[in-house]
Design a protein around this motif. Structure first.
Motif, PDB file in Angstrom:
ATOM      1  N   GLN A  64      52.711  64.801 -50.461  1.00 44.80           N
ATOM      2  CA  GLN A  64      52.379  64.242 -50.035  1.00 44.80           C
ATOM      3  C   GLN A  64      51.707  63.753 -48.671  1.00 44.80           C
ATOM      4  O   GLN A  64      53.052  64.296 -47.495  1.00 44.80           O
ATOM      5  N   ASP A  66      49.006  63.053 -45.422  1.00 44.51           N
ATOM      6  CA  ASP A  66      48.443  61.328 -44.782  1.00 44.51           C
ATOM      7  C   ASP A  66      47.806  62.594 -43.381  1.00 44.51           C
ATOM      8  O   ASP A  66      48.413  62.924 -42.694  1.00 44.51           O
ATOM      9  N   ILE A 131      50.438  54.864 -34.970  1.00 43.08           N
ATOM     10  CA  ILE A 131      51.180  55.410 -35.709  1.00 43.08           C
ATOM     11  C   ILE A 131      53.017  54.615 -36.290  1.00 43.08           C
ATOM     12  O   ILE A 131      52.172  55.154 -37.739  1.00 43.08           O
ATOM     13  N   LYS A 132      53.460  54.039 -35.442  1.00 44.49           N
ATOM     14  CA  LYS A 132      54.527  53.105 -36.330  1.00 44.49           C
ATOM     15  C   LYS A 132      53.777  52.656 -37.251  1.00 44.49           C
ATOM     16  O   LYS A 132      54.630  52.072 -38.239  1.00 44.49           O
ATOM     17  N   TYR A 134      50.918  52.585 -38.735  1.00 46.34           N
ATOM     18  CA  TYR A 134      51.043  53.483 -39.940  1.00 46.34           C
ATOM     19  C   TYR A 134      51.984  53.545 -40.737  1.00 46.34           C
ATOM     20  O   TYR A 134      51.626  53.299 -42.068  1.00 46.34           O
ATOM     21  N   THR A 135      52.934  53.975 -40.288  1.00 44.87           N
ATOM     22  CA  THR A 135      54.321  54.607 -41.160  1.00 44.87           C
ATOM     23  C   THR A 135      54.789  53.190 -41.783  1.00 44.87           C
ATOM     24  O   THR A 135      55.409  53.960 -42.487  1.00 44.87           O
ATOM     25  N   ASP A 136      55.006  52.127 -40.939  1.00 44.54           N
ATOM     26  CA  ASP A 136      55.408  51.202 -41.426  1.00 44.54           C
ATOM     27  C   ASP A 136      54.956  50.612 -42.639  1.00 44.54           C
ATOM     28  O   ASP A 136      55.234  50.336 -44.255  1.00 44.54           O
ATOM     29  N   LYS A 138      52.637  52.387 -44.876  1.00 47.55           N
ATOM     30  CA  LYS A 138      52.567  53.707 -45.852  1.00 47.55           C
ATOM     31  C   LYS A 138      54.184  53.019 -46.270  1.00 47.55           C
ATOM     32  O   LYS A 138      54.391  53.574 -47.534  1.00 47.55           O
ATOM     33  N   LYS A 139      55.159  52.882 -45.320  1.00 45.19           N
ATOM     34  CA  LYS A 139      57.004  52.671 -46.105  1.00 45.19           C
ATOM     35  C   LYS A 139      56.928  50.983 -47.084  1.00 45.19           C
ATOM     36  O   LYS A 139      57.659  51.424 -48.494  1.00 45.19           O
ATOM     37  N   VAL A 144      57.440  57.409 -47.965  1.00 42.30           N
ATOM     38  CA  VAL A 144      58.431  57.862 -46.104  1.00 42.30           C
ATOM     39  C   VAL A 144      58.011  59.753 -46.480  1.00 42.30           C
ATOM     40  O   VAL A 144      58.288  60.318 -46.716  1.00 42.30           O
ATOM     41  N   PHE A 145      56.985  59.638 -45.269  1.00 39.04           N
ATOM     42  CA  PHE A 145      57.083  60.046 -44.341  1.00 39.04           C
ATOM     43  C   PHE A 145      57.892  61.382 -43.778  1.00 39.04           C
ATOM     44  O   PHE A 145      58.857  60.866 -42.729  1.00 39.04           O
ATOM     45  N   ILE A 148      56.291  64.680 -39.223  1.00 39.53           N
ATOM     46  CA  ILE A 148      54.823  63.705 -38.805  1.00 39.53           C
ATOM     47  C   ILE A 148      54.189  64.312 -37.455  1.00 39.53           C
ATOM     48  O   ILE A 148      55.642  64.833 -35.890  1.00 39.53           O
TER      49      ILE A 148
END
Length: 160
Positions: A64, A66, A131-132, A134-136, A138-139, A144-145, A148
């Motif tokens: 994955q 992004d 960023i936070k 976006y990642t939240d 996606k979670k 889960v990345f 980053i």
């Protein structure tokens, strides 16, 4: 007072004043697009775009990846730069100031991307918060990345 001073001295306030002046002098989208697409990139950003293209073309489907752009410009300028550098279909998501166009006077109006509590960033956009968020999101989708990587080209990128 502190918030008003921060907003008045912010990049978003200065760029809105710039857009207002352009509008008063008859500059429209086509003139702005031509200028934006001919602004040279900061050293190294062309290489980042080429790397993104290469990785996307050669990536393993099990991995994955992004690629997002978080910009202090506005979403219209971001789209024009993506077009110029041929990365429209390669970048997964773009985050920037909202850009609305008033139909009455053809003036660009920018607005906040989000509310945030960061004292170091422009009142309209905090890149660390973006960023936070976006990642939240996606979670919530089950992504889960592990890592980053953040590339910045200026002073307003320190929070990322």
């Amino acid at each position: 007072y502190r918030l008003l001073k921060k907003q008045y001295n912010s990049f978003s306030h200065k760029i809105q004043t710039f857009y207002d002046n352009l509008s008063e002098h008859g500059f429209g989208d086509s003139e702005l697009k031509d200028v934006v697409q001919n602004v040279p990139l900061v050293d190294g950003m062309e290489r980042v775009f080429e790397l993104i293209k290469y990785i996307k073309e050669h990536k393993n489907e099990k991995i994955q990846l992004d690629f997002i752009i978080i910009s202090g410009a506005n979403i219209k300028f971001v789209e024009w730069m993506k077009e110029k550098h041929q990365i429209q279909g390669i970048v997964d998501h773009s985050i920037s100031y909202i850009c609305n166009k008033e139909e009455t006077d053809k003036k660009i109006i920018i607005g906040p991307y989000h509310d945030h509590e960061c004292d170091d960033c422009d009142p309209y956009l905090c890149k660390g918060t973006a960023i936070k968020q976006y990642t939240d999101e996606k979670k919530k989708e089950g992504v889960v990345f592990d890592k980053i990587a953040f590339f910045g080209d200026g002073e307003n990128d320190l929070c990322g």
